[in-house]
Design an enzyme around this catalytic site. Structure first.
Site, PDB file in Angstrom:
ATOM      1  N   TRP A 157     -24.121  -1.993   9.011  1.00 24.09           N
ATOM      2  CA  TRP A 157     -25.391  -1.288   8.863  1.00 24.09           C
ATOM      3  C   TRP A 157     -26.272  -2.077   7.889  1.00 24.09           C
ATOM      4  O   TRP A 157     -25.797  -2.541   6.854  1.00 24.09           O
ATOM      5  CB  TRP A 157     -25.105   0.109   8.316  1.00 24.09           C
ATOM      6  CG  TRP A 157     -26.306   0.926   7.971  1.00 24.09           C
ATOM      7  CD1 TRP A 157     -27.399   1.141   8.754  1.00 24.09           C
ATOM      8  CD2 TRP A 157     -26.520   1.656   6.751  1.00 24.09           C
ATOM      9  NE1 TRP A 157     -28.277   1.964   8.092  1.00 24.09           N
ATOM     10  CE2 TRP A 157     -27.775   2.291   6.869  1.00 24.09           C
ATOM     11  CE3 TRP A 157     -25.775   1.828   5.581  1.00 24.09           C
ATOM     12  CZ2 TRP A 157     -28.296   3.090   5.858  1.00 24.09           C
ATOM     13  CZ3 TRP A 157     -26.283   2.627   4.572  1.00 24.09           C
ATOM     14  CH2 TRP A 157     -27.529   3.247   4.718  1.00 24.09           C
ATOM     15  N   ASP A 212     -17.609   5.074   4.757  1.00 30.69           N
ATOM     16  CA  ASP A 212     -18.955   5.561   5.031  1.00 30.69           C
ATOM     17  C   ASP A 212     -18.875   6.332   6.343  1.00 30.69           C
ATOM     18  O   ASP A 212     -18.457   5.781   7.364  1.00 30.69           O
ATOM     19  CB  ASP A 212     -19.927   4.375   5.149  1.00 30.69           C
ATOM     20  CG  ASP A 212     -21.371   4.846   5.273  1.00 30.69           C
ATOM     21  OD1 ASP A 212     -21.606   6.064   5.243  1.00 30.69           O
ATOM     22  OD2 ASP A 212     -22.265   3.983   5.397  1.00 30.69           O
ATOM     23  N   LYS A 238     -27.405  12.633  11.200  1.00 30.28           N
ATOM     24  CA  LYS A 238     -27.244  12.551  12.656  1.00 30.28           C
ATOM     25  C   LYS A 238     -26.569  13.820  13.201  1.00 30.28           C
ATOM     26  O   LYS A 238     -27.016  14.369  14.199  1.00 30.28           O
ATOM     27  CB  LYS A 238     -26.379  11.353  13.056  1.00 30.28           C
ATOM     28  CG  LYS A 238     -26.454  10.171  12.146  1.00 30.28           C
ATOM     29  CD  LYS A 238     -27.667   9.336  12.363  1.00 30.28           C
ATOM     30  CE  LYS A 238     -27.708   8.253  11.301  1.00 30.28           C
ATOM     31  NZ  LYS A 238     -28.779   7.336  11.425  1.00 30.28           N
TER      32      LYS A 238
HETATM   33  C1  LMR Z   1     -29.731   3.190  11.739  1.00 36.20           C
HETATM   34  O1  LMR Z   1     -28.793   2.418  11.516  1.00 36.20           O
HETATM   35  O2  LMR Z   1     -30.599   2.958  12.598  1.00 36.20           O
HETATM   36  C2  LMR Z   1     -29.853   4.471  10.975  1.00 36.20           C
HETATM   37  O3  LMR Z   1     -28.698   4.687  10.232  1.00 36.20           O
HETATM   38  C3  LMR Z   1     -31.099   4.549  10.192  1.00 36.20           C
HETATM   39  C4  LMR Z   1     -31.024   3.771   8.910  1.00 36.20           C
HETATM   40  O4  LMR Z   1     -31.094   4.381   7.854  1.00 36.20           O
HETATM   41  O5  LMR Z   1     -30.864   2.552   8.940  1.00 36.20           O
END
Ligand code: LMR
Length: 429
Positions: free
Chosen positions: A158, A239, A275
């Site tokens: 992420w 996470d 989410k």
């Molecule tokens: C994503 O990965 O698109 C979401 O978790 C939004 C974010 O906060 O990055």
């Protein structure tokens, strides 16, 4: 003093001050321009685009088949309860948040009959969604965790993990996660990196529905990961942003975290309700701590509360009130599970539809990974050059790494999307 003397001395002073005046140059003149955030800048570009067939598969946010944001029916019910609650006020929450909320959130991830909860080795603080939970845990570890200065994030991960852990001073390294050849988990390479890492390093693990790949370790692989981490004394920091999204089953999606707790690890879990409750902007999160003894847990909690006080004083109330109502009411909880099933089924349906269309079009390559992967995202294997053409020619917005947020697809745009992918796979290197 003659007027000319006066003005020339003023001139001289002016010359000197233009060099030395403390306010003539910004104290921030050396601040470099930061790059735009990869995910949020895509949404901004998409919003500006006026093309009628534009598609946003960038940000991980659920959409209905009409591509509308989804307010969960159970959230609407909880909202009505709040609205009609005459006793509600806008006082501060406690620094660690509302106890019934944090306890329910910890129970959700660790399991109602978790041995760690029974033994009093669990505490939690309410956070500004998952980002806040990651940050608060990281900030505490940066101050008090002295076994290793290194923390490892998955490659890829992420977009915000590196930011969060680097900003509190960790040396952020990567562990291999995605094998481009198999389009699956780089399991052996991941384990090798864990073996080679300094003892006691921190590993950020995605509890389920890995972002961005949609590939999770099998239960046997999790057991292997736990074994190496135990041998090396590594610290697991889970996470969990997608509990209920990966499989549609809250317990199954929490399996890895619960297994690590059973194995006797001390660990942190960052939880987000963005989410799975659709509460994106309400920033409802939780940081669960599992330590060796109740006394350790209380000392750690006390420091995290001190940190929290300095950073946000106390958490925002609204989103957590919604979650608190639902998690603590049997009927609403059961309804939430149904809402979760609707969301995960829609995503699973879109995976199948996309794969079927690419197969029908004879798009070069294999597309089984689209249905094998789970959660919000599909890691398509599209190259940055192909992603660029998708944006410029087709007005389709996704991150450069080829991650597709499946919720951005619908029965109305899937044909257009599949044909666009077919074109770039055939024609763009
Ligand atoms: C994503 O990965 O698109 C979401 O978790 C939004 C974010 O906060 O990055």
């Amino acid at each position: 003093m003659a007027p000319t003397d006066h003005s020339s001395s003023q001139q001289r002073l002016g010359q000197i001050s233009s060099h030395l005046h403390p306010m003539s140059v910004s104290v921030f003149e050396n601040v470099p321009q930061a790059p735009p955030d990869v995910i949020f800048s895509l949404t901004a570009q998409y919003k500006e685009d006026t093309h009628p067939q534009k598609i946003n598969v960038g940000v991980g946010a659920f959409r209905t088949d009409e591509l509308k944001p989804y307010v969960l029916p159970v959230v609407k019910k909880a909202d009505a309860i709040l609205f009609n609650d005459g006793s509600l006020d806008h006082e501060y929450l406690p620094i660690a948040g509302t106890a019934s909320y944090t306890q329910a959130a910890s129970k959700l991830i660790l399991g109602a009959d978790s041995p760690a909860i029974k033994e009093g080795r669990v505490a939690a603080v309410q956070t500004i969604s998952g980002t806040g939970a990651n940050h608060t845990g990281a900030a505490f570890l940066a101050q008090y965790y002295k076994k290793s200065p290194k923390c490892y994030i998955s490659k890829p991960t992420w977009a915000n993990h590196r930011n969060i852990f680097a900003s509190v001073g960790f040396e952020v390294e990567e562990y291999p996660y995605w094998d481009a050849n198999t389009r699956g988990l780089a399991y052996e390479q991941m384990l090798q990196t864990m073996r080679d890492a300094p003892n006691g390093s921190i590993f950020i693990l995605h509890a389920c529905a890995h972002n961005p790949t949609g590939v999770d370790p099998t239960q046997d692989q999790w057991k292997g990961i736990a074994q190496v981490m135990a041998q090396k004394g590594h610290f697991p920091f889970f996470d969990c942003a997608y509990q209920g999204f990966a499989s549609g089953d809250l317990d199954r999606d929490a399996w890895a975290v619960r297994y690590f707790v059973e194995q006797g690890f001390e660990l942190f879990v960052a939880q987000s309700f963005a989410k799975n409750f659709g509460l994106y902007g309400e920033r409802a999160g939780n940081l669960t701590l599992v330590c060796k003894s109740p006394a350790d847990t209380q000392r750690v909690l006390s420091q995290i509360e001190k940190l929290q006080r300095s950073e946000i004083s106390n958490p925002p109330a609204y989103g957590s009130r919604i979650v608190n109502i639902v998690l603590n009411d049997a009927a609403l909880y059961a309804e939430w599970k149904e809402n979760l099933k609707y969301m995960s089924n829609r995503i699973i349906g879109m995976r199948k539809d996309l794969k079927d269309r690419l197969v029908q079009l004879g798009t070069p390559g294999t597309w089984d990974h689209i249905t094998d992967q789970i959660g919000m995202f599909s890691f398509t294997g599209l190259k940055a050059s192909q992603v660029k053409v998708l944006k410029e020619k087709y007005h389709i917005y996704m991150t450069d790494n080829g991650r597709v947020s499946m919720a951005g697809l619908s029965s109305g745009n899937i044909d257009y999307f599949a044909k666009a992918v077919d074109d770039v796979v055939r024609n763009v290197q």
